[in-house]
Design a protein around this motif. Structure first.
Motif, mmCIF file in Angstrom:
data_model
loop_
_atom_site.group_PDB
_atom_site.id
_atom_site.type_symbol
_atom_site.label_atom_id
_atom_site.label_comp_id
_atom_site.label_asym_id
_atom_site.label_seq_id
_atom_site.Cartn_x
_atom_site.Cartn_y
_atom_site.Cartn_z
ATOM 1 N N GLN A 135 3.079 -1.984 8.125
ATOM 2 C CA GLN A 135 3.820 -0.846 8.687
ATOM 3 C C GLN A 135 4.968 -0.766 7.691
ATOM 4 O O GLN A 135 5.208 0.358 7.401
ATOM 5 C CB GLN A 135 4.088 -1.119 10.056
ATOM 6 C CG GLN A 135 2.929 -1.039 11.016
ATOM 7 C CD GLN A 135 3.246 -1.545 12.347
ATOM 8 O OE1 GLN A 135 4.239 -2.135 12.737
ATOM 9 N NE2 GLN A 135 2.038 -1.263 13.403
ATOM 10 N N GLN A 136 5.741 -1.677 7.443
ATOM 11 C CA GLN A 136 7.056 -1.482 6.523
ATOM 12 C C GLN A 136 6.645 -0.770 5.345
ATOM 13 O O GLN A 136 7.218 -0.027 4.779
ATOM 14 C CB GLN A 136 7.631 -2.900 6.375
ATOM 15 C CG GLN A 136 8.161 -3.369 7.842
ATOM 16 C CD GLN A 136 8.923 -4.590 7.507
ATOM 17 O OE1 GLN A 136 10.034 -4.511 7.007
ATOM 18 N NE2 GLN A 136 8.415 -5.635 7.940
ATOM 19 N N ILE A 137 5.301 -1.353 4.593
ATOM 20 C CA ILE A 137 5.013 -1.139 3.099
ATOM 21 C C ILE A 137 4.620 0.390 3.301
ATOM 22 O O ILE A 137 4.996 1.421 2.648
ATOM 23 C CB ILE A 137 3.818 -1.759 2.686
ATOM 24 C CG1 ILE A 137 4.507 -3.161 2.614
ATOM 25 C CG2 ILE A 137 3.329 -1.094 1.534
ATOM 26 C CD1 ILE A 137 3.456 -4.034 1.816
ATOM 27 N N GLN A 138 3.888 1.056 4.488
ATOM 28 C CA GLN A 138 3.515 2.302 4.527
ATOM 29 C C GLN A 138 4.774 3.409 4.690
ATOM 30 O O GLN A 138 4.553 4.410 4.640
ATOM 31 C CB GLN A 138 2.568 2.450 5.911
ATOM 32 C CG GLN A 138 1.326 1.985 5.514
ATOM 33 C CD GLN A 138 0.590 2.642 4.513
ATOM 34 O OE1 GLN A 138 0.428 1.857 3.441
ATOM 35 N NE2 GLN A 138 0.173 3.882 4.650
ATOM 36 N N GLN A 139 5.748 2.688 5.041
ATOM 37 C CA GLN A 139 7.121 3.687 5.439
ATOM 38 C C GLN A 139 7.741 3.844 3.909
ATOM 39 O O GLN A 139 8.659 4.560 3.971
ATOM 40 C CB GLN A 139 8.076 2.872 6.417
ATOM 41 C CG GLN A 139 7.280 2.966 7.811
ATOM 42 C CD GLN A 139 8.310 2.053 8.900
ATOM 43 O OE1 GLN A 139 9.241 1.670 8.357
ATOM 44 N NE2 GLN A 139 7.901 2.100 9.971
ATOM 45 N N LEU A 140 7.195 3.056 3.049
ATOM 46 C CA LEU A 140 8.007 3.475 1.661
ATOM 47 C C LEU A 140 7.435 4.521 1.046
ATOM 48 O O LEU A 140 6.482 5.047 1.459
ATOM 49 C CB LEU A 140 7.734 2.005 1.020
ATOM 50 C CG LEU A 140 8.153 0.727 1.208
ATOM 51 C CD1 LEU A 140 7.730 -0.228 0.320
ATOM 52 C CD2 LEU A 140 9.814 0.792 1.252
ATOM 53 N N PRO A 141 8.306 5.059 0.083
ATOM 54 C CA PRO A 141 7.782 6.450 -0.692
ATOM 55 C C PRO A 141 6.463 6.011 -1.568
ATOM 56 O O PRO A 141 6.443 4.874 -1.795
ATOM 57 C CB PRO A 141 9.230 6.908 -1.473
ATOM 58 C CG PRO A 141 10.144 6.035 -1.108
ATOM 59 C CD PRO A 141 9.590 4.860 -0.382
ATOM 60 N N PRO A 142 5.750 7.058 -1.543
ATOM 61 C CA PRO A 142 4.401 6.630 -2.167
ATOM 62 C C PRO A 142 4.307 5.801 -3.489
ATOM 63 O O PRO A 142 3.715 4.933 -3.809
ATOM 64 C CB PRO A 142 3.640 8.086 -2.496
ATOM 65 C CG PRO A 142 4.375 8.883 -1.494
ATOM 66 C CD PRO A 142 5.664 8.509 -1.290
ATOM 67 N N PRO A 143 5.433 6.172 -4.481
ATOM 68 C CA PRO A 143 5.239 5.542 -5.947
ATOM 69 C C PRO A 143 5.835 4.031 -5.549
ATOM 70 O O PRO A 143 5.114 3.127 -6.293
ATOM 71 C CB PRO A 143 6.406 6.082 -6.474
ATOM 72 C CG PRO A 143 6.449 7.538 -6.009
ATOM 73 C CD PRO A 143 6.227 7.306 -4.442
ATOM 74 N N ARG A 144 6.647 3.674 -4.738
ATOM 75 C CA ARG A 144 6.803 2.405 -4.151
ATOM 76 C C ARG A 144 5.952 1.579 -3.549
ATOM 77 O O ARG A 144 5.610 0.445 -3.720
ATOM 78 C CB ARG A 144 8.340 2.405 -3.296
ATOM 79 C CG ARG A 144 9.399 2.916 -4.042
ATOM 80 C CD ARG A 144 9.532 2.535 -5.429
ATOM 81 N NE ARG A 144 9.694 1.343 -5.620
ATOM 82 C CZ ARG A 144 9.426 0.442 -6.821
ATOM 83 N NH1 ARG A 144 9.184 1.191 -7.751
ATOM 84 N NH2 ARG A 144 9.683 -0.912 -6.781
ATOM 85 N N ARG A 145 5.231 2.322 -2.675
ATOM 86 C CA ARG A 145 4.068 1.926 -1.967
ATOM 87 C C ARG A 145 3.026 1.433 -2.865
ATOM 88 O O ARG A 145 2.491 0.086 -2.786
ATOM 89 C CB ARG A 145 3.600 2.652 -1.118
ATOM 90 C CG ARG A 145 2.531 2.150 0.164
ATOM 91 C CD ARG A 145 2.293 3.188 1.344
ATOM 92 N NE ARG A 145 1.741 4.592 0.997
ATOM 93 C CZ ARG A 145 2.269 5.586 1.133
ATOM 94 N NH1 ARG A 145 3.420 5.670 1.856
ATOM 95 N NH2 ARG A 145 1.480 6.558 0.849
ATOM 96 N N ARG A 146 2.695 1.978 -3.757
ATOM 97 C CA ARG A 146 1.681 1.871 -4.846
ATOM 98 C C ARG A 146 2.063 0.605 -5.635
ATOM 99 O O ARG A 146 1.380 -0.416 -6.060
ATOM 100 C CB ARG A 146 1.488 3.084 -5.756
ATOM 101 C CG ARG A 146 0.616 4.182 -5.066
ATOM 102 C CD ARG A 146 -0.038 5.020 -5.991
ATOM 103 N NE ARG A 146 1.178 5.923 -6.686
ATOM 104 C CZ ARG A 146 1.652 7.175 -6.212
ATOM 105 N NH1 ARG A 146 1.226 7.521 -5.095
ATOM 106 N NH2 ARG A 146 2.455 7.728 -6.695
ATOM 107 N N ALA A 147 3.429 0.434 -6.057
ATOM 108 C CA ALA A 147 3.843 -0.754 -6.871
ATOM 109 C C ALA A 147 3.675 -2.043 -6.002
ATOM 110 O O ALA A 147 3.514 -2.982 -6.414
ATOM 111 C CB ALA A 147 5.385 -0.353 -7.103
#
Length: 198
Positions: A135-147
């Motif tokens: 859930q926390q990772i999903q709240q990150l901006p897409p580029p950071r989530r992918r990283a």
């Protein structure tokens, strides 16, 4: 647009929810009043038995029906007693997720089932931790989530000690914020599905 691996990861989670939802429908906690009547020891025993039963049930359904044509899979799902106990909205969600799973190539389905098997062997606490991290990772901006998703993939075949060394490395300190490295450290403590062969 999501990458192929990200789509696989999202499909993995969706199918995990499919099996967990079916399991939790059958093994839902007793009514609060009934729980109050149970002794503390009996309640813990019941919870332990329910958790073991749910763990055994999770994943079994998809493994049993994954080779059937999509129409027969949907029919089997609708006849499943645990599925019938769910609210209509949840039933519709699971039908959509099953349809998506059925549309994937067999290799991707096998990857999902492998990840589900990893999920099945997590303890209750580890599952709660994994859900929170996701859930926390999903709240990150897409580029950071992918990283972060890429970093988790990089840690799959490493030992816990090697994972922490990687997270504490200068390379990762330069790539990720303190908060992101905390999330990675949480993921590093969990059993991760084996890496994918190219």
């Amino acid at each position: 647009m999501l990458s192929g691996r990200t789509q696989i990861a999202m499909a993995s989670l969706a199918c995990v929810w499919l099996t967990v939802a079916l399991a939790s429908a059958q093994h839902a906690p007793a009514h609060p009043r009934l729980q109050q009547k149970l002794g503390q020891r009996q309640q813990k025993q019941a919870e332990h038995q329910n958790e073991r039963a749910a763990k055994n049930h999770a994943g079994d359904w998809l493994r049993r029906y994954k080779d059937l044509p999509p129409e027969q899979q949907q029919q089997a799902l609708q006849k499943d007693p645990d599925f019938q106990k769910l609210p209509p909205q949840r039933q519709a969600q699971l039908q959509q997720r099953l349809q998506h799973f059925s549309s994937l190539p067999k290799q991707q389905q096998d990857r999902i089932l492998t990840r589900m098997e990893t999920w099945e062997h997590l303890t209750h606490g580890q599952k709660q931790q994994a859900k929170s991290l996701f859930q926390q990772i999903q709240q990150l901006p897409p580029p950071r989530r992918r990283a972060l998703t890429s970093a988790v993939r990089e840690m799959r075949d490493l030992t816990p000690e090697q994972r922490e060394q990687l997270i504490d490395s200068d390379r990762y300190k330069g790539m990720f914020s303190d908060h992101e490295r905390e999330l990675l450290s949480g993921a590093a403590q969990l059993p991760l599905a084996p890496g994918e062969s190219e």
